[in-house]
Design a protein around this motif. Structure first.
Motif, PDB file in Angstrom:
ATOM      1  N   LEU A 281      -4.646  21.355 -34.115  1.00 55.22           N
ATOM      2  CA  LEU A 281      -6.053  21.142 -34.445  1.00 55.22           C
ATOM      3  C   LEU A 281      -6.918  22.235 -33.827  1.00 55.22           C
TER       4      LEU A 281
ATOM      5  N   GLN B 268      -8.432  18.204 -38.841  1.00 51.64           N
ATOM      6  CA  GLN B 268      -7.631  19.381 -39.185  1.00 51.64           C
ATOM      7  C   GLN B 268      -7.672  19.646 -40.684  1.00 51.64           C
TER       8      GLN B 268
ATOM      9  N   TYR C 240      -1.057  18.014 -39.190  1.00 55.12           N
ATOM     10  CA  TYR C 240      -1.455  17.731 -37.812  1.00 55.12           C
ATOM     11  C   TYR C 240      -0.228  17.354 -36.986  1.00 55.12           C
TER      12      TYR C 240
END
Length: 426
Positions: free
Chosen positions: A60, A105, A54
């Motif tokens: 994301l 994510q 991330y």
């Protein structure tokens, strides 16, 4: 696509016949194949994904768009570090505003069928690709390990493109996928390294740092050292080369798969240039791996595990800390993957680390997760990669030393280094 030959299944994916997510992945892959000058795509057998980390709303959104569009990986696919230790992040200063999206994510990549390995060193516990096997790996230290130590073939896949390769099972036929681009270019003559220093594990990250700065992305061939490196030595060597010099492949004569001898490593060609480091150059390179933190300075944190700590490294650490205790003003943190943590716990190594006062973070990396309290300003590590990136990414002072140096410093509460090997004569 102009200039890139696509087969019937590639074209079907490009036209959306396997869903929106796969169509997006195929369109990105085909366009990038053009950019790198590939004439065709090739089949891959596995992938390792750095995009799983991330880095903000954009990464994301990309992952969730692929997953919600029905994209699923076509080959066995491991995941690099995530943006958060999903079970231990509250032990550090990770904001909830970071942990929540980072966890989303992680879920998106698992939804696409990726294996939740969450490590930059999947080769420590997962099936390994073989010599000549075509794969698509992301993360610089994993790339150089796959190419060099395993003899598999991967380009330096950037974030977002790696997952596109995994979803399509295809990669551009370019770069280090092709045999002709894997020939050695720079000869690194190690015969000038003193015997005492050649026996030190700390040599390898420093040597990798020194070579990376001079190789400038070319393929180094190492030869002449009085000693043979272990796998963890090669891991540290490659990670340092990749960090300081974007090296994606190296050969070690008599040690790595494509270097049975010097002529084979260079594919019969002459070296473009030659390097011959000695004790003075390597000592200077070691001292470069630091910023504003000298011997005898105070210390806040010792960090180990970049790339992620292996089982054999845990064994070595356990032996060094057995019966000892860290200084109350110094924390010791080890980062590793969840699979290695399980193995280390079963072997009893984590008991010794815990008794010493050490801590463990899994699935992530201190360089990429906002986890450090503001009061932690002075770090020490045995990783050239950590030392190279810490000043810029973490805005902290850092010192480099061997694993033994790091333990001694954690006990003393200040930077302690044994310089005897670095001062040795040939």
């Amino acid at each position: 696509m102009n200039g890139v030959r696509l087969d019937s299944r590639d074209r079907a994916r490009l036209h959306g016949e396997e869903g929106e997510g796969t169509q997006l992945a195929m369109s990105i892959l085909a366009r990038m194949a053009e950019v790198v000058g590939a004439r065709e795509l090739l089949d891959i057998t596995a992938a390792h994904i750095d995009s799983s980390l991330y880095q903000g709303p954009a990464t994301l959104e990309f992952a969730e768009r692929l997953a919600e569009g029905g994209a699923r990986v076509q080959v066995p696919t491991t995941l690099n570090v995530s943006g958060v230790d999903e079970h231990g992040w509250r032990d550090w200063d990770v904001p909830e505003t970071w942990a929540g999206p980072a966890r989303r994510q992680m879920v998106a990549y698992e939804t696409m069928g990726c294996e939740p390995t969450w490590t930059c060193a999947p080769y420590q516990t997962q099936p390994r690709p073989g010599v000549g096997e075509q794969v698509a790996w992301g993360e610089s230290s994993a790339i150089v390990f796959a190419n060099s130590v395993l003899g598999a073939r991967t380009e330096r896949y950037p974030d977002l493109l790696d997952i596109c390769c995994a979803i399509t099972g295809r990669a551009p036929a370019a770069g280090l996928h092709l045999a002709e681009n894997r020939a050695g270019e720079v000869l690194v003559d190690l015969s000038g390294v003193p015997r005492r220093l050649a026996e030190e594990s700390a040599l390898y990250p420093v040597l990798g740092h020194w070579i990376g700065l001079r190789a400038a992305g070319r393929v180094p061939v190492l030869d002449g050292l009085r000693g043979q490196p272990e796998e963890d030595d090669l891991k540290a060597l490659g990670a340092a080369m990749a960090s300081s010099g974007a090296v994606g492949l190296f050969h070690w004569v008599g040690r790595t798969p494509e270097a049975s001898d010097r002529a084979t490593a260079f594919q019969g060609r002459e070296p473009m240039s030659r390097l011959r480091p000695g004790a003075a150059q390597l000592r200077a390179a070691r001292d470069e791996l630091g910023s504003g933190l000298a011997d005898a300075d105070g210390l806040d944190l010792v960090v180990l595990g970049s790339p992620h700590f292996s089982l054999s490294e845990f064994e070595a650490l356990a032996g060094l800390v057995e019966g000892r205790r860290r200084h109350p003003g110094v924390r010791l943190l080890v980062t590793t993957g969840r699979a290695v943590r399980t193995l280390a716990a079963k072997a009893g190594y984590l008991d010794a680390v815990a008794a010493f006062g050490g801590e463990l973070t899994v699935d992530t990396c201190i360089l990429t997760t906002p986890m450090l309290p503001g009061r932690i300003r002075r770090l020490m590590t045995n990783s050239a990669k950590y030392a190279w990136y810490t000043p810029g990414l973490l805005d902290r002072a850092v010192a480099f030393g061997s694993l033994a140096d790091c333990v001694e410093s954690a006990v003393a509460g200040r930077v302690v280094r044994n310089d005897s090997a670095w001062a040795a004569e040939p």
